[in-house]
Design a protein around this motif. Structure first.
Motif, PDB file in Angstrom:
ATOM      1  N   GLY A 123      -6.454  -3.291  -8.024  1.00 16.90           N
ATOM      2  CA  GLY A 123      -5.323  -4.139  -7.846  1.00 16.90           C
ATOM      3  C   GLY A 123      -6.353  -5.113  -9.028  1.00 16.90           C
ATOM      4  O   GLY A 123      -5.496  -6.091  -9.677  1.00 16.90           O
TER       5      GLY A 123
ATOM      6  N   TRP B  86       0.861  -0.813   0.327  1.00 17.11           N
ATOM      7  CA  TRP B  86      -0.110  -0.541   0.142  1.00 17.11           C
ATOM      8  C   TRP B  86       0.765   1.949  -0.237  1.00 17.11           C
ATOM      9  O   TRP B  86       1.054   2.166  -0.642  1.00 17.11           O
TER      10      TRP B  86
ATOM     11  N   ARG C 273       1.834   1.796  -3.263  1.00 18.45           N
ATOM     12  CA  ARG C 273       0.581   2.301  -4.200  1.00 18.45           C
ATOM     13  C   ARG C 273      -0.064   3.839  -3.991  1.00 18.45           C
ATOM     14  O   ARG C 273       0.109   4.517  -4.579  1.00 18.45           O
TER      15      ARG C 273
ATOM     16  N   LEU D 163      -5.261   1.345  -9.291  1.00 23.30           N
ATOM     17  CA  LEU D 163      -4.496   1.585  -8.179  1.00 23.30           C
ATOM     18  C   LEU D 163      -5.012  -0.268  -7.041  1.00 23.30           C
ATOM     19  O   LEU D 163      -4.004  -0.011  -6.043  1.00 23.30           O
TER      20      LEU D 163
END
Length: 835
Positions: free
Chosen positions: A680, A579, A582, A677
């Protein structure tokens, strides 16, 4: 008797004073957020230190000074310097018994008041009962902090330079006569910007000013007054990042907010947006160029009046042409269309510009002119010119409607020819004779030099018409790149602009070579656009290293990104990004796009934001690629955007409707990418499990992800959208913020979408993200319902809801929570067609 009483008073001043601070001692606020002390603000000049009684943020980098007491009377040495409190409640800053700064007497009797530095940065002198006798918030300098009220008598005044807190030229004050808005003022008299009127919750001219502002209104016997203040708004977990407004030495008002994630101050907004719009910023005969490292320069032939001031950022002294003010040999420098101020002007009609120039040269007070050839209207400017801003260079046009010609010394003038005399004529004759003797040799040498120069130009990518590409780009031959890529055998990816291959240069540098498929324009246009792209550099943009333009071959050579494209991490079988990565990718990508939109000399609309064009370097830093290529290939949008047949993808609604495309089209594409994003997964893929939906199409059906995800996000069920591969290892509050930003970005109306710079602030938590409305167009595509009276085209065939044959045969199928219904027509070029 008088001496007796004086003797009684002396101990009261010298012996009974309480020393609060001296030399390196400091006073801290309760949580050590702020610090009061005697600080040297000119660290670079250790030979002549200048100490000031100042309040600063204890552990934050510059700008961190929020208040200065003795701003116009610095302390030259800490020895013998102290901040004292007298028995009458007066603060004194002294150096060897010389008073440099003081407050008024506040008490006539004991006990002595206490001096406290509060957690909001306010230095308060108060009684033990809490009665405030004096506070620094009533004597602000250049910074406005939460809890501080600005009134008709409490203004902000800029520093002289970034390191010199002496009184500057720019102030922020309440605008008379109603005092209902703020204005920036130059030299205490000339207003050049205002916030717009107060609407009860904001100022009309500064919508970014989102901090909680409050206003007090009251009247005295003379006139109405208003007082504005602002308070801090608690964010997540009760954390309040430091926020402040500052009037900068160069005349801009800026809001700063501390970003703990970045570890630096974030300039939230500044006004005026262009420093060249600030009054008097470059002084007389100074030209505003607005560069970060070089704000001003002098008119050609002029020099800075205060060279030391200019080197430290104080351009107010302006420029001058030297002692010799008037010379018959003066000429005129073509300055283009400009906006400028002037003190006096003499206007008349002249038959030609030469007569207009003659009129100016006849007066030593004339410093420049403009001439309108159509009307014969001549203006001679007298005295001084200031606030130059070259509108021609800024591609803005306008100004006073004529080109300005500035009078410059003869040795720098272009085209001003002095009179001939005998000596000059003799010199010319001798020169001509020598030239005739040597002409044959010179011609021969010239031919050799020109031939060599032509060869070098070709080798270095220079055009015969004088075009010069950027110096940091290498020009490759097609054969070089063919060898580097082993005959274009190792393919990295393919997109609407062309195919990308991995290559290795002769110095072992690994590169990515993009072979353009449909370049637009000729070689000259191609090189010009590549030159523009090569000059654009940002940490979140892929760097262009070179190019090839040989015959029909058009190739671009980029730095190689070892971790590939973001799209590789959005497949079910692909690797999983944490995370934290991301979030960094989301913010980094937004910063790169914001730079293209708002910080380049010319706005660049990417037109093809998608995971394939977001690359990751060795540290997983996001870098946007393919920027500027839409223009490079001639903006053949209908073909460029059809990069994945049968995918709704990333195309903003305005592409479909045919209206003019703006930067908000990129915002929409970014929002779609942001959803991928977070989730996923790709926008169009196999449907989620039956646990997420009541029914699905048969195996092989494709499902459009964004409408489903947007509705869950709005319903505060972000956890259902977040990539299941993350498990519970992610920050739910950050995920909610990112998801809400994504939905804001994909709003139907482009006016409702935020700018990319605002997206960055929203993602970094500097701005609260409100709940967005559901995007209606996406819902219409799901349900097949009309959108603003427009019906989704079902040209392929009208199908039965839930029909398995329909699900098998349609090119794009999108389904709601009940069944697989609705269809989207996908014409041959792959663009969604909504009529």
């Amino acid at each position: 008797m008088f001496l007796f009483f004086l003797f009684l008073l002396l101990p009261h001043f010298t012996l009974s004073n309480t020393i609060i601070l001296s030399q390196n001692k400091t006073l801290l606020s309760q949580n050590q957020t702020f610090q009061l002390g005697l600080f040297n603000l000119e660290q670079q000049n250790q030979l002549q230190p200048r100490y000031y009684l100042s309040i600063r943020f204890t552990s934050l980098p510059s700008p961190n000074i929020i208040w200065v007491a003795n701003r116009n009377k610095p302390i030259s040495s800490l020895t013998g310097s102290a901040l004292q409190l007298t028995p009458t409640g007066q603060l004194l800053l002294t150096q060897n018994d010389t008073v440099l700064w003081q407050t008024k007497n506040t008490l006539d009797e004991s006990p002595l008041p206490q001096l406290n530095l509060l957690e909001n940065g306010n230095l308060v002198l108060e009684t033990k009962n809490g009665v405030v006798l004096w506070q620094s918030f009533d004597e602000p300098t250049d910074t406005w902090l939460p809890g501080m009220n600005l009134t008709r008598v409490h203004n902000l005044l800029s520093w002289r330079t970034l390191t010199n807190p002496d009184n500057g030229f720019y102030s922020l004050r309440l605008k008379p006569p109603n005092y209902g808005e703020f204005e920036l003022v130059f030299n205490g008299t000339v207003s050049y910007w205002d916030t717009g009127k107060w609407t009860g919750g904001a100022f009309t001219g500064v919508p970014e000013m989102t901090v909680p502002i409050y206003r007090f209104d009251f009247e005295d016997a003379y006139s109405p007054m208003a007082s504005f203040g602002f308070s801090e708004r608690a964010l997540e977990n009760g954390v309040r990042p430091p926020t402040m407004f500052r009037v900068e030495p160069f005349g801009q008002m800026r809001q700063y907010t501390w970003s703990s994630q970045a570890g630096s101050w974030n300039m939230f907004w500044s006004r005026p947006e262009s420093i060249c719009s600030v009054k008097g910023v470059c002084g007389r005969f100074g030209v505003c160029v607005g560069d970060v490292l070089r704000v001003c320069e002098c008119v050609k032939g002029f020099v800075a009046v205060d060279g030391g001031g200019w080197s430290s950022g104080d351009y107010s002294g302006g420029c001058w042409r030297g002692e010799k003010v008037c010379d018959n040999g003066d000429g005129f420098e073509d300055f283009g269309v400009v906006r400028f101020g002037f003190e006096n002007v003499s206007s008349f009609r002249a038959k030609s510009r030469s007569l207009c120039e003659r009129g100016c040269l006849n007066s030593c007070d004339c410093v420049g002119l403009s001439f309108d050839e159509k009307s014969g209207f001549c203006r001679n400017f007298l005295g001084s010119l200031f606030d130059f801003q070259n509108l021609t260079a800024l591609e803005s046009g306008g100004g006073n409607g004529n080109v300005l010609y500035v009078r410059v010394p003869g040795n720098v003038s272009e085209g001003k020819i002095k009179g001939w005399n005998g000596k000059v004529l003799s010199g010319v004759v001798i020169g001509c004779v020598l030239f005739l003797v040597l002409v044959l040799g010179v011609v021969a040498v010239t031919l050799v030099v020109l031939a060599k120069r032509k060869r070098l130009k070709k080798e270095n990518g220079l055009e015969e018409d004088g075009f010069v590409p950027v110096l940091n780009l290498k020009v490759f031959s097609y054969k070089e790149l063919q060898l580097a890529t082993r005959g274009f055998s190792e393919k990295l990816g393919h997109g609407g602009f062309g195919t990308v291959f991995q290559g290795e240069l002769s110095d072992s540098t690994v590169v990515a070579v993009k072979r353009l498929e449909r370049p637009g324009g000729g070689e000259k246009e191609f090189r010009a656009e590549v030159s523009t792209i090569g000059n654009i550099q940002h940490v979140n943009l892929v760097r262009l290293r070179g190019f090839c333009s040989e015959n029909a071959h058009r190739l671009l050579v980029y730095e190689y990104m070892p971790n590939g494209a973001l799209s590789a991490y959005l497949r079910k079988e692909g690797p999983c990004l944490s995370w934290d990565v991301r979030l960094r990718v989301a913010i980094g990508t937004a910063k790169g796009i914001a730079y293209l939109h708002e910080e380049c000399r010319s706005c660049i609309i990417h037109c093809d934001i998608k995971p394939e064009n977001i690359l990751l370097d060795s540290d997983f830093t996001a870098k946007v690629s393919d920027f500027g290529l839409a223009k490079l290939i001639g903006r053949d949008f209908s073909r460029v955007l059809a990069t994945r047949r049968g995918t709704l993808g990333y195309v903003a609604p305005e592409w479909i409707s045919g209206v003019e495309i703006t930067t908000k089209a990129d915002v929409y594409s970014y929002g779609m990418t942001l959803l991928e994003l977070v989730g996923g997964r790709r926008n169009v893929e196999a449907p989620p499990s039956s646990g997420d939906r009541k029914s699905d199409c048969e195996t092989g059906d494709k499902w459009f992800f964004p409408p489903w995800a947007a509705q869950l996000i709005i319903d505060d069920n972000v956890a259902a959208v977040v990539d299941k591969k993350l498990g519970n290892v992610y920050n739910i509050e950050e995920a909610k913020r990112v998801a809400l930003v994504a939905v804001w970005c994909i709003q139907d109306d482009e006016a409702m979408r935020p700018t990319m710079s605002m997206v960055v602030k929203m993602l970094e938590g500097l701005v609260e993200v409100a709940l967005p409305p559901p995007p209606k167009l996406l819902q219409a595509l799901v349900t097949g319902e009309s959108f603003r009276g427009v019906k989704v085209d079902s040209s392929n065939a009208v199908s039965t809801a839930g029909s398995s044959s329909f699900c098998d045969n349609m090119e794009v199928s999108v389904a709601d929570s009940e069944s697989c219904i609705g269809e989207v027509f996908s014409p041959p070029d792959g663009i969604v067609n909504v009529r």
